[in-house]
Write an enzyme that holds these catalytic residues in place. Structure first.
Site, PDB file in Angstrom:
ATOM      1  N   GLU A  30      17.789 -12.365  64.049  1.00  0.00           N
ATOM      2  CA  GLU A  30      18.209 -11.058  64.054  1.00  0.00           C
ATOM      3  C   GLU A  30      19.674 -10.928  63.804  1.00  0.00           C
ATOM      4  OE1 GLU A  30      16.264  -7.772  66.627  1.00  0.00           O
ATOM      5  OE2 GLU A  30      18.314  -7.991  67.386  1.00  0.00           O
ATOM      6  N   THR A  61      19.141  -4.913  62.388  1.00  0.00           N
ATOM      7  CA  THR A  61      18.879  -3.744  63.264  1.00  0.00           C
ATOM      8  C   THR A  61      19.108  -2.540  62.786  1.00  0.00           C
ATOM      9  OG1 THR A  61      20.859  -3.929  64.631  1.00  0.00           O
ATOM     10  CG2 THR A  61      18.780  -5.240  65.353  1.00  0.00           C
ATOM     11  N   TYR A  62      18.522  -1.336  63.244  1.00  0.00           N
ATOM     12  CA  TYR A  62      18.823  -0.036  62.839  1.00  0.00           C
ATOM     13  C   TYR A  62      18.832   0.990  63.890  1.00  0.00           C
ATOM     14  CZ  TYR A  62      17.778   3.995  59.765  1.00  0.00           C
ATOM     15  OH  TYR A  62      17.799   4.945  58.876  1.00  0.00           O
ATOM     16  N   ALA A  64      18.717   3.907  66.771  1.00  0.00           N
ATOM     17  CA  ALA A  64      17.724   5.165  66.851  1.00  0.00           C
ATOM     18  C   ALA A  64      18.431   6.376  66.187  1.00  0.00           C
ATOM     19  CB  ALA A  64      17.589   5.084  68.226  1.00  0.00           C
ATOM     20  N   ARG A 120       9.574   2.489  66.387  1.00  0.00           N
ATOM     21  CA  ARG A 120       9.616   3.924  66.948  1.00  0.00           C
ATOM     22  C   ARG A 120      11.104   4.062  67.211  1.00  0.00           C
ATOM     23  NH1 ARG A 120       7.911   6.572  72.682  1.00  0.00           N
ATOM     24  NH2 ARG A 120       9.701   5.009  73.083  1.00  0.00           N
ATOM     25  N   ASP A 122      14.111   4.042  70.546  1.00  0.00           N
ATOM     26  CA  ASP A 122      14.154   4.479  71.970  1.00  0.00           C
ATOM     27  C   ASP A 122      14.977   5.860  72.016  1.00  0.00           C
ATOM     28  OD1 ASP A 122      12.463   2.962  73.422  1.00  0.00           O
ATOM     29  OD2 ASP A 122      14.219   1.421  73.563  1.00  0.00           O
ATOM     30  N   ALA A 139       5.541   3.911  65.972  1.00  0.00           N
ATOM     31  CA  ALA A 139       5.774   2.836  64.986  1.00  0.00           C
ATOM     32  C   ALA A 139       4.388   2.891  63.844  1.00  0.00           C
ATOM     33  CB  ALA A 139       6.030   1.704  65.495  1.00  0.00           C
TER      34      ALA A 139
HETATM   35  P1  FAD Z   1       5.467   2.431  69.456  1.00  0.00           P
HETATM   36  O1  FAD Z   1       4.557   1.335  68.875  1.00  0.00           O
HETATM   37  O2  FAD Z   1       5.514   3.561  68.967  1.00  0.00           O
HETATM   38  O3  FAD Z   1       5.416   2.440  70.857  1.00  0.00           O
HETATM   39  C1  FAD Z   1       6.304   3.591  71.642  1.00  0.00           C
HETATM   40  C2  FAD Z   1       5.528   4.145  72.723  1.00  0.00           C
HETATM   41  O4  FAD Z   1       4.448   4.796  72.180  1.00  0.00           O
HETATM   42  C3  FAD Z   1       4.904   3.117  73.721  1.00  0.00           C
HETATM   43  O5  FAD Z   1       4.779   3.450  74.937  1.00  0.00           O
HETATM   44  C4  FAD Z   1       3.485   2.748  73.224  1.00  0.00           C
HETATM   45  O6  FAD Z   1       2.467   2.185  74.227  1.00  0.00           O
HETATM   46  C5  FAD Z   1       3.006   4.067  72.866  1.00  0.00           C
HETATM   47  N1  FAD Z   1       2.125   3.924  71.778  1.00  0.00           N
HETATM   48  C6  FAD Z   1       2.172   3.888  70.421  1.00  0.00           C
HETATM   49  N2  FAD Z   1       1.366   4.020  69.692  1.00  0.00           N
HETATM   50  C7  FAD Z   1       0.537   4.437  70.547  1.00  0.00           C
HETATM   51  C8  FAD Z   1      -0.932   4.777  70.224  1.00  0.00           C
HETATM   52  N3  FAD Z   1      -1.704   4.704  68.994  1.00  0.00           N
HETATM   53  N4  FAD Z   1      -1.837   5.180  71.312  1.00  0.00           N
HETATM   54  C9  FAD Z   1      -1.200   5.065  72.590  1.00  0.00           C
HETATM   55  N5  FAD Z   1       0.172   5.011  72.782  1.00  0.00           N
HETATM   56  C10 FAD Z   1       0.927   4.711  71.775  1.00  0.00           C
HETATM   57  N6  FAD Z   1      15.061  -0.151  68.550  1.00  0.00           N
HETATM   58  C11 FAD Z   1      16.124   0.353  67.634  1.00  0.00           C
HETATM   59  O7  FAD Z   1      16.657   1.453  68.148  1.00  0.00           O
HETATM   60  N7  FAD Z   1      16.567  -0.263  66.754  1.00  0.00           N
HETATM   61  C12 FAD Z   1      16.151  -1.456  66.170  1.00  0.00           C
HETATM   62  O8  FAD Z   1      16.595  -2.189  65.173  1.00  0.00           O
HETATM   63  C13 FAD Z   1      15.175  -2.250  67.052  1.00  0.00           C
HETATM   64  N8  FAD Z   1      14.583  -3.545  66.928  1.00  0.00           N
HETATM   65  C14 FAD Z   1      13.745  -4.006  67.704  1.00  0.00           C
HETATM   66  C15 FAD Z   1      13.180  -5.256  67.181  1.00  0.00           C
HETATM   67  C16 FAD Z   1      12.133  -5.833  68.108  1.00  0.00           C
HETATM   68  C17 FAD Z   1      11.544  -7.059  67.599  1.00  0.00           C
HETATM   69  C18 FAD Z   1      11.792  -5.245  69.244  1.00  0.00           C
HETATM   70  C19 FAD Z   1      10.650  -5.772  69.954  1.00  0.00           C
HETATM   71  C20 FAD Z   1      12.276  -3.897  69.664  1.00  0.00           C
HETATM   72  C21 FAD Z   1      13.172  -3.262  68.651  1.00  0.00           C
HETATM   73  N9  FAD Z   1      13.724  -2.206  68.978  1.00  0.00           N
HETATM   74  C22 FAD Z   1      14.685  -1.518  68.534  1.00  0.00           C
HETATM   75  C23 FAD Z   1      13.428  -1.312  70.443  1.00  0.00           C
HETATM   76  C24 FAD Z   1      12.041  -0.479  69.971  1.00  0.00           C
HETATM   77  O9  FAD Z   1      12.329   0.622  69.060  1.00  0.00           O
HETATM   78  C25 FAD Z   1      11.633   0.047  71.298  1.00  0.00           C
HETATM   79  O10 FAD Z   1      11.354  -0.957  72.297  1.00  0.00           O
HETATM   80  C26 FAD Z   1      10.698   1.296  71.407  1.00  0.00           C
HETATM   81  O11 FAD Z   1      10.641   1.613  72.694  1.00  0.00           O
HETATM   82  C27 FAD Z   1       9.145   0.710  71.128  1.00  0.00           C
HETATM   83  O12 FAD Z   1       9.267   0.692  69.652  1.00  0.00           O
HETATM   84  P2  FAD Z   1       7.823   0.462  68.987  1.00  0.00           P
HETATM   85  O13 FAD Z   1       8.105  -0.041  67.701  1.00  0.00           O
HETATM   86  O14 FAD Z   1       7.015  -0.725  69.725  1.00  0.00           O
HETATM   87  O15 FAD Z   1       7.022   1.807  69.293  1.00  0.00           O
END
Ligand code: FAD
Length: 339
Positions: A30, A61-62, A64, A120, A122, A139
């Site tokens: 990354e 990365t991108y 929020a 998604r 943060d 996401a």
């Molecule tokens: P989601 O899966 O949408 O989850 C977000 C919340 O919603 C969680 O609490 C989840 O439990 C809940 N949720 C989602 N779908 C459902 C459903 N169907 N039913 C019930 N609840 C649900 N952040 C950045 O800003 N930029 C980046 O480039 C970046 N890169 C990352 C790379 C990796 C490998 C990782 C692990 C994280 C990265 N993050 C990044 C952080 C990430 O955006 C945050 O951790 C964010 O809080 C969660 O993202 P997610 O894609 O899992 O979201």
């Protein structure tokens, strides 16, 4: 046409380093787009050093709310044009309208990007944040948008459809070994979210960083029980810089174990950095070996744009091309659909 060739027509690789072996676990890194343009040359030196081990992909990365939209695009474009690396563009949906997201996806696709990490993102922690009224909530919704845009482009142009067959769109998503402390969700909730991402069309997942192999192996076992079949690649942070680990703990909520900090803090930060680096690399090597022995498909390293610790770790587990090459030793069970 003659099939014989003179020596030199098609030279065999000079070094059998194992880097291109099909059964090598995947290696990926990354990167983040530099905030300061003056950091670009240093980043490019990092890219060139990482490219030496022929990673399967590098992810970019991108921010929020699209805060790094331009700089992420610039770096991804440069990787595409000037290297043989496969970039994966991260995309976040928080704070952005669906139309803005669709425009961004279109721009990336126009530039030849064929792989995304759908997130998604943060929201700011100050409590002032409100969901965008015309945005996507999760996401998995972003995975669906990516699949829809690609399908529409293929439907509207036979040429696009052919290209998409040759270079399919690949969509990765995030997974969380111990729940997502930053989002306040449990491991069970995040496994449900991972299943929704898979149902929306995700191809594989990359995990949040973790410090012990059981965190990853338990996540995979529980996810498989829940019906997740896509590969889950462990995301690993090199454990060489205790100040960085403490900062990342604040950002992600993932606690650094006491024994890791005690090991690193035992060294004088002014005079014993080389010894500290070796001790931290050893911790990382043990962790990566444990997850690979447990069946992980590969390893994704959070480099923080610093090649040295990542490459030393990769080399330490036999994936860097020097020493005996490591091949895959095990496969985590994937349930076979019964109907
Ligand atoms: P989601 O899966 O949408 O989850 C977000 C919340 O919603 C969680 O609490 C989840 O439990 C809940 N949720 C989602 N779908 C459902 C459903 N169907 N039913 C019930 N609840 C649900 N952040 C950045 O800003 N930029 C980046 O480039 C970046 N890169 C990352 C790379 C990796 C490998 C990782 C692990 C994280 C990265 N993050 C990044 C952080 C990430 O955006 C945050 O951790 C964010 O809080 C969660 O993202 P997610 O894609 O899992 O979201």
């Amino acid at each position: 046409m003659s099939v014989s060739s003179t020596p030199g027509d098609c030279p065999a690789p000079a070094v059998t380093d194992g880097l291109g072996a099909v059964d090598r676990p995947t290696v990926s890194f990354e990167l983040y787009p530099p905030r300061n343009p003056h950091a670009a040359p240093k980043l490019w030196a990092t890219v060139q050093a990482l490219a030496e081990v022929r990673p399967d992909f590098v992810s970019v990365t991108y921010g929020a709310s699209g805060s790094t939209r331009t700089t992420t695009r610039t770096l991804v474009r440069r990787l595409l044009r000037e290297t043989s690396l496969t970039p994966i563009a991260h995309l976040t949906c928080v704070g952005t309208s669906t139309q803005e997201l669709a425009d961004t996806v279109g721009e990336f696709l126009d530039e030849g990007v064929r792989a995304f990490l759908a997130l998604r993102g943060d929201p700011p922690a100050d409590g002032s944040w409100q969901a965008h009224p015309e945005g996507l909530p999760t996401a998995s919704a972003l995975v669906g948008l990516l699949r829809r845009i690609e399908a529409e482009r293929c439907a509207s142009s036979p040429a696009q459809a052919v290209r998409a067959t040759v270079r399919p769109l690949s969509v990765a998503v995030a997974a969380f070994p111990r729940g997502n402390a930053g989002a306040g969700s449990s491991r069970e909730q995040d496994i449900a979210a991972l299943l929704a991402k898979q149902a929306a069309g995700a191809d594989f997942a990359i995990t949040q960083l973790f410090y012990d192999a059981p965190s990853y192996l338990e996540l995979v076992a529980l996810a498989r029980d829940a019906g997740v079949t896509i590969p889950i690649v462990p995301g690993i942070i090199p454990m060489t810089d205790p100040a960085r680990l403490r900062r990342v703990q604040q950002l992600t909520g993932v606690e650094v174990p006491e024994h890791v900090l005690a090991t690193l803090d035992a060294f004088d930060p002014e005079t014993e950095t080389a010894a500290r680096h070796r001790a931290g690399t050893r911790l990382g090597v043990d962790l990566v070996n444990a997850v690979l022995d447990g069946g992980a498909p590969g390893v994704h390293l959070y480099t923080f744009n610093n090649a040295g610790p990542a490459l030393d770790l990769i080399d330490g587990v036999g994936l860097g091309g020097s020493g005996a090459p490591r091949t895959r030793v095990a496969t985590l069970p994937v349930p076979v659909p019964t109907s």
